[in-house]
Motif scaffolding. Structure first.
Motif, PDB file in Angstrom:
ATOM      1  N   UNK A 195      -8.002   5.961  11.822  1.00  0.00           N
ATOM      2  CA  UNK A 195      -7.318   5.763  13.109  1.00  0.00           C
ATOM      3  C   UNK A 195      -7.785   6.806  14.120  1.00  0.00           C
ATOM      4  N   UNK A 199       0.461  10.626   2.544  1.00  0.00           N
ATOM      5  CA  UNK A 199      -0.499  10.468   3.639  1.00  0.00           C
ATOM      6  C   UNK A 199      -0.362   9.088   4.285  1.00  0.00           C
ATOM      7  N   UNK A 200      -0.197   8.055   3.470  1.00  0.00           N
ATOM      8  CA  UNK A 200      -0.139   6.707   4.048  1.00  0.00           C
ATOM      9  C   UNK A 200       1.170   6.484   4.798  1.00  0.00           C
ATOM     10  N   UNK A 210      -7.236   2.179   4.000  1.00  0.00           N
ATOM     11  CA  UNK A 210      -5.829   2.587   3.850  1.00  0.00           C
ATOM     12  C   UNK A 210      -5.737   3.997   3.264  1.00  0.00           C
ATOM     13  N   UNK A 211      -6.599   4.301   2.298  1.00  0.00           N
ATOM     14  CA  UNK A 211      -6.553   5.625   1.663  1.00  0.00           C
ATOM     15  C   UNK A 211      -6.938   6.730   2.647  1.00  0.00           C
ATOM     16  N   UNK A 230       0.594   8.054   8.159  1.00  0.00           N
ATOM     17  CA  UNK A 230      -0.435   7.355   8.946  1.00  0.00           C
ATOM     18  C   UNK A 230       0.057   5.984   9.398  1.00  0.00           C
ATOM     19  N   UNK A 280      -6.375   6.349   6.139  1.00  0.00           N
ATOM     20  CA  UNK A 280      -5.905   5.707   7.370  1.00  0.00           C
ATOM     21  C   UNK A 280      -5.804   6.676   8.543  1.00  0.00           C
ATOM     22  N   UNK A 281      -5.285   7.892   8.281  1.00  0.00           N
ATOM     23  CA  UNK A 281      -5.183   8.842   9.400  1.00  0.00           C
ATOM     24  C   UNK A 281      -6.576   9.109   9.973  1.00  0.00           C
ATOM     25  N   UNK A 310       0.813  -1.225   0.000  1.00  0.00           N
ATOM     26  CA  UNK A 310       0.000   0.000   0.000  1.00  0.00           C
ATOM     27  C   UNK A 310       0.842   1.268   0.000  1.00  0.00           C
ATOM     28  N   UNK A 319      -3.942   3.775  -5.722  1.00  0.00           N
ATOM     29  CA  UNK A 319      -5.215   4.042  -5.035  1.00  0.00           C
ATOM     30  C   UNK A 319      -5.036   4.744  -3.692  1.00  0.00           C
ATOM     31  N   UNK A 320      -3.792   5.015  -3.322  1.00  0.00           N
ATOM     32  CA  UNK A 320      -3.513   5.564  -1.992  1.00  0.00           C
ATOM     33  C   UNK A 320      -2.492   6.695  -2.128  1.00  0.00           C
ATOM     34  N   UNK A 321      -2.697   7.777  -1.397  1.00  0.00           N
ATOM     35  CA  UNK A 321      -1.739   8.889  -1.429  1.00  0.00           C
ATOM     36  C   UNK A 321      -0.475   8.498  -0.663  1.00  0.00           C
TER      37      UNK A 321
END
Lengths: 288, 124
Positions: B111, A161-162, B104-105, A165, B107-108, A151, A156-158
């Motif tokens: 959480x 940001x990930x 996941x996209x 996080x 996640x912050x 991931x 599909x995910x920044x």
């Protein structure tokens, strides 16, 4: 001049790493024993900004930190856009030693955190005679995977940001808001796939290889200090204890109310742990 | 009443938190011990939260843990290992299942909303 200007100086050097030219950014401050600091996976030298402006450190140590290629202000080598970045033990050691040799550092202390804390183990095994000591922050020869790192580099995910996080829970609740978010900001800025490529090294299952490194560390030649935060659930205090138990003479400190990024998440609390270690290292070495 | 039942007011009363979830519209399941809750989020705001049991109700992802684990996550100053749901998962106490992409996209945001009951006891 009215603005406060820090004594930290940043420059670029040109190294050949993996037979490719690399423009490497580094910073330094202070005079004395060279102290080379290694940043964590997916971050950069800014993690050591507080240590570099601490007079009690810079009075005795020349503190240096460099951005690994792909990180911070060090660009990836030409051709990077056609490959998947993956850090290896060999490439990491090559970069550290090339940096030390390029500056003619005499018996530097090498301190690394997280993946930097892992690399100091083979470094001490292979180059212990060239070093004064190694310090591993959040250091273990093997950590258990707990997140699907696919991931971290996924359309599909920044990515920024990930990355933040994923690591934010590794910071202790007691760490101040400002330095917590300063730490996470560093994570938000790494290039696509860089954090994931670093973690390839960090989580790589190479137990027999690393156990062999631990067996070859001579702490009389190169003392080993391992410091881990009690809130680090990625490299746990237990992971560090198991590592230290396999290095005769290694000194272990578990830091209270501290997480995975001691120098960066809570620099004030970190000094209480690191200053005594630095004092011990600079004390005249006993003979016999 | 379980602390989790305060989730809608804790989340919807925090404008910055809602803003961080502004691109997320999803139904997901929270399981606290034997109790399950279906949470509907629209653009970061919780529009409904129903307590189970559920029959044939779909959700995109589920976060499950024993009640004691949630309680430790929600302590005002959590102990080591319980700073976030990922830590609880690493301990083998929480399970995260289903389609993980929306989780996941965001996640912050996820959480943070899962940790909001901490505020009921003066945590953050």
């Amino acid at each position: 001049m009215s603005a406060e200007i820090e004594s930290v100086v940043g420059r670029y050097m040109h190294l050949r790493l993996g037979a490719r030219p690399c423009r490497v950014y580094f910073e330094e401050a202070g005079k004395g024993i060279p102290l080379v600091c290694l940043h964590t996976a997916g971050s950069d030298t800014r993690q050591y900004r507080h240590l570099m402006v601490d007079p009690e450190v810079t009075e005795h140590y020349r503190v240096l930190a460099f951005d690994l290629p792909w990180h911070g202000k060090s660009t990836p080598p030409p051709g990077w856009h056609e490959e998947e970045y993956r850090l290896t033990t060999e490439a990491y050691i090559e970069a550290i030693m090339a940096f030390c040799r390029a500056l003619d550092l005499e018996k530097p202390v090498v301190m690394g955190c997280s993946m930097g804390g892992r690399i100091i183990l083979p470094l001490a095994a292979q180059h212990g005679k060239e070093l004064r000591a190694v310090i591993g922050l959040e250091s273990a020869y093997q950590v258990q995977p707990w997140f699907d790192n696919t991931w971290l580099h996924h359309p599909d995910v920044h990515g920024g940001e990930i990355a933040a996080a994923r690591v934010s829970g590794l910071i202790a609740p007691q760490s101040p808001e400002e330095t917590r978010w300063d730490t996470l900001w560093g994570y938000m800025q790494s290039g696509p796939g860089v954090f994931k490529g670093d973690l390839y090294f960090y989580f790589q299952r190479a137990e027999s290889e690393f156990l062999n490194y631990l067996a070859h560390i001579d702490t009389k030649v190169c003392p080993v200090y391992l410091l881990t935060g009690e809130y680090d659930y990625s490299c746990t205090p237990e992971d560090t204890r198991q590592t230290g138990a396999r290095i005769a003479g290694a000194e272990i400190t578990i830091m209270k109310e501290m997480g995975h990024f001691p120098m960066s998440e809570n620099p004030v609390a970190f000094r209480r742990y690191i200053l005594p270690v630095l004092e011990k290292i600079r004390a005249p070495q006993k003979t016999g | 009443m379980n602390m989790i039942e305060k989730l809608p007011e804790l989340v919807n009363g925090d404008e910055r938190l809602v803003w961080r979830g502004r691109f997320l519209t999803v139904d997901f399941l929270i399981q606290v011990g034997d109790d399950s809750y279906l949470v509907s989020i629209q653009s970061g705001r919780i529009t409904s939260m129903e307590r189970g049991p559920f029959y044939m109700r779909p959700w995109r992802f589920a976060v499950r843990a024993p009640a004691e684990s949630w309680e430790k996550l929600w302590e005002p100053v959590p102990r080591p290992g319980y700073t976030d749901i990922l830590g609880v998962m690493k301990r083998g106490e929480a399970r995260i299942e289903g389609d993980l992409q929306p989780l996941i996209a965001n996640l912050r945001y996820i959480k943070e909303i899962l940790a909001t009951p901490r505020r009921l006891k003066g945590g953050r």
